[in-house]
Design a protein around this motif. Structure first.
Motif, short mmCIF file in Angstrom:
data_model
loop_
_atom_site.label_atom_id
_atom_site.label_comp_id
_atom_site.label_asym_id
_atom_site.label_seq_id
_atom_site.Cartn_x
_atom_site.Cartn_y
_atom_site.Cartn_z
N SER A 54 23.38 29.52 54.00
CA SER A 54 23.35 29.91 52.62
C SER A 54 24.68 30.20 52.28
CB SER A 54 22.25 30.71 52.41
OG SER A 54 22.10 30.98 51.03
N GLN A 55 25.14 29.59 50.89
CA GLN A 55 26.37 30.34 50.30
C GLN A 55 26.15 31.34 49.30
OE1 GLN A 55 27.85 26.63 48.53
NE2 GLN A 55 28.85 25.96 50.08
N VAL A 56 24.92 31.84 49.16
CA VAL A 56 24.60 32.68 48.17
C VAL A 56 23.70 33.92 48.70
CG1 VAL A 56 24.52 31.35 46.16
CG2 VAL A 56 22.71 31.37 47.53
N ILE A 57 23.55 34.90 48.19
CA ILE A 57 22.73 36.05 48.65
C ILE A 57 21.41 35.72 48.77
CG2 ILE A 57 24.23 37.92 47.83
CD1 ILE A 57 22.42 38.31 45.37
N PRO A 58 20.83 36.50 49.73
CA PRO A 58 19.38 35.93 50.41
C PRO A 58 18.23 35.90 48.93
CG PRO A 58 20.18 37.58 51.85
CD PRO A 58 21.06 37.60 50.93
N SER A 81 18.91 45.29 49.69
CA SER A 81 18.70 44.71 50.94
C SER A 81 18.85 43.16 50.83
CB SER A 81 17.33 45.18 51.33
OG SER A 81 16.28 44.79 50.47
N ASP A 82 18.43 42.47 49.76
CA ASP A 82 18.66 41.30 49.64
C ASP A 82 19.94 40.76 48.73
OD1 ASP A 82 16.40 40.56 51.28
OD2 ASP A 82 15.16 40.33 49.59
N GLY A 83 20.64 41.88 48.36
CA GLY A 83 21.73 41.56 47.53
C GLY A 83 22.99 42.04 48.15
N TYR A 84 23.79 42.97 47.77
CA TYR A 84 24.88 43.23 48.30
C TYR A 84 24.97 44.78 49.24
CZ TYR A 84 26.93 39.34 45.78
OH TYR A 84 27.03 38.13 45.30
N SER A 99 29.91 44.67 45.73
CA SER A 99 30.95 43.47 45.78
C SER A 99 31.70 43.41 44.18
CB SER A 99 30.13 42.16 45.90
OG SER A 99 31.07 40.84 45.74
N GLU A 100 32.75 43.45 44.53
CA GLU A 100 33.66 43.32 43.15
C GLU A 100 33.34 44.15 42.18
OE1 GLU A 100 33.96 39.21 41.76
OE2 GLU A 100 34.46 38.74 43.88
N ASN A 101 32.66 43.90 40.99
CA ASN A 101 32.38 44.80 39.89
C ASN A 101 30.76 44.95 40.15
OD1 ASN A 101 31.48 42.00 39.25
ND2 ASN A 101 31.55 42.42 37.16
N ILE A 102 30.09 44.90 41.10
CA ILE A 102 28.93 45.40 41.51
C ILE A 102 28.94 46.61 42.28
CG2 ILE A 102 26.60 44.72 42.61
CD1 ILE A 102 27.35 42.01 42.01
#
Length: 327
Positions: free
Chosen positions: A274-278, A300-303, A308-311
């Motif tokens: 996958s190229q994206v978060i779960p 848990s399914d994100g960052y 990440s960056e501005n998150i």
């Protein structure tokens, strides 16, 4: 770029001219499901002088007298397409042949299959060469278009030394428009459950999001806002999507393909490819093309606790995603 896991997982891009295209100098975005306006360019002596042989979809054989130096961008539809002409907001897949209009030199031929590789994703947008935007507006799916672009609608007075384009050189494009995707989800509207952020759509389909003043869900939760009727997305598919993502804590937009002027292309999977978060993949897999989905994604399914960056770390995220196609 937020729903991506990391830069190294964003998928390979093509080299040379197509690389510049996907990077934003020629990255095109085309849109559908609306009445197309008149083409932004017309045929002329220069575009009519470009002789293109071969069947649509096959590598073209191109000849033209050089130098070609029109004052305005010209386009000639060599093979007529079907359907409405391309407009802002659609992602497309094209075969792309590029030449120096001053010298006749071939710069790149890509996207026609076989040794030239898979079709190139392009979209008509403000980040695209003006002349290429104008040329694409002359065609529809199935069109082969010859486009001659003067300096002012190309790379400007400095040219592009890395591509062998000197100041004053024109560009010649031959484009086979093989596919085009809708500009927005077109499925049947459904209501979301209580406690989900409110989503209001602008006339062009761009979502506005208001997150409730309540604790977020603790697990990934998906709601279908519009139910499409197209192909079902499977794990491992490469999809064309429009999306906007906000943080639950303050409704702040941290990433949006709408703001970038073109739908995004990415691989979604429940595995390592996958190229994206779960949570983003979970929202799309199993849905039908034409759907618009909303998803609450816990850390848990994100960052996670890294952010990440501005998150910020430990952020719950909310996305609205239009599923426009499977490549």
């Amino acid at each position: 770029m937020a729903p991506h896991r990391s830069p190294k997982n964003r998928g390979s891009v093509r080299s040379s001219f197509a690389l510049i295209a996907t990077a934003g100098i020629i990255a095109l975005t085309l849109s559908g499901c609306v009445s197309a306006p008149a083409p932004e360019a017309g045929s002329g002596d220069s575009s009519n002088a470009v002789e293109v042989k071969g069947d649509f979809g096959d590598t073209p054989r191109v000849e033209f007298p050089s130098p070609l130096a029109p004052e305005e961008t010209q386009c000639t539809e060599v093979i007529a397409g079907d359907g409405e002409r391309l407009v802002d907001g659609q992602q497309s897949l094209v075969g792309l042949a590029v030449y120096n209009g001053a010298t006749g030199e071939e710069l790149q031929v890509t996207g026609f299959g076989g040794e030239t590789g898979d079709p190139v994703p392009l979209a008509i947008s403000e980040n695209t060469l003006p002349g290429l935007n104008k040329g694409l507006s002359c065609g529809s799916v199935g069109s082969r278009v010859a486009v001659v672009v003067p300096e002012k609608d190309g790379f400007g007075p400095n040219g592009n030394q890395s591509l062998g384009i000197e100041p004053g050189d024109s560009l010649v494009f031959v484009l086979d428009i093989q596919r085009a995707f809708p500009a927005r989800a077109d499925g049947a509207v459904r209501l979301s459950r209580d406690g989900f952020p409110a989503v209001v759509l602008a006339p062009d389909g761009r979502p506005g999001i208001t997150v409730p003043k309540a604790d977020p869900f603790e697990t990934t939760e998906v709601e279908v806002l519009k139910e499409g009727s197209g192909q079902v997305v499977e794990s491992g598919d490469t999809v064309v999507v429009h999306y906007t993502g906000v943080t639950w804590a303050d409704s702040k937009v941290f990433d949006s393909s709408w703001e970038k002027g073109a739908p995004a292309i990415m691989t979604v999977s429940d595995g390592a490819d996958s190229q994206v978060i779960p949570g983003f993949s979970e929202a799309i897999i199993g849905q039908k093309v034409g759907s618009q989905v909303a998803v609450v994604i816990p850390p848990s399914d994100g960052y996670g606790d890294q952010g990440s960056e501005n998150i910020p770390p430990n952020s719950t995220l909310f996305f609205v995603i239009d599923i426009l196609g499977v490549i």
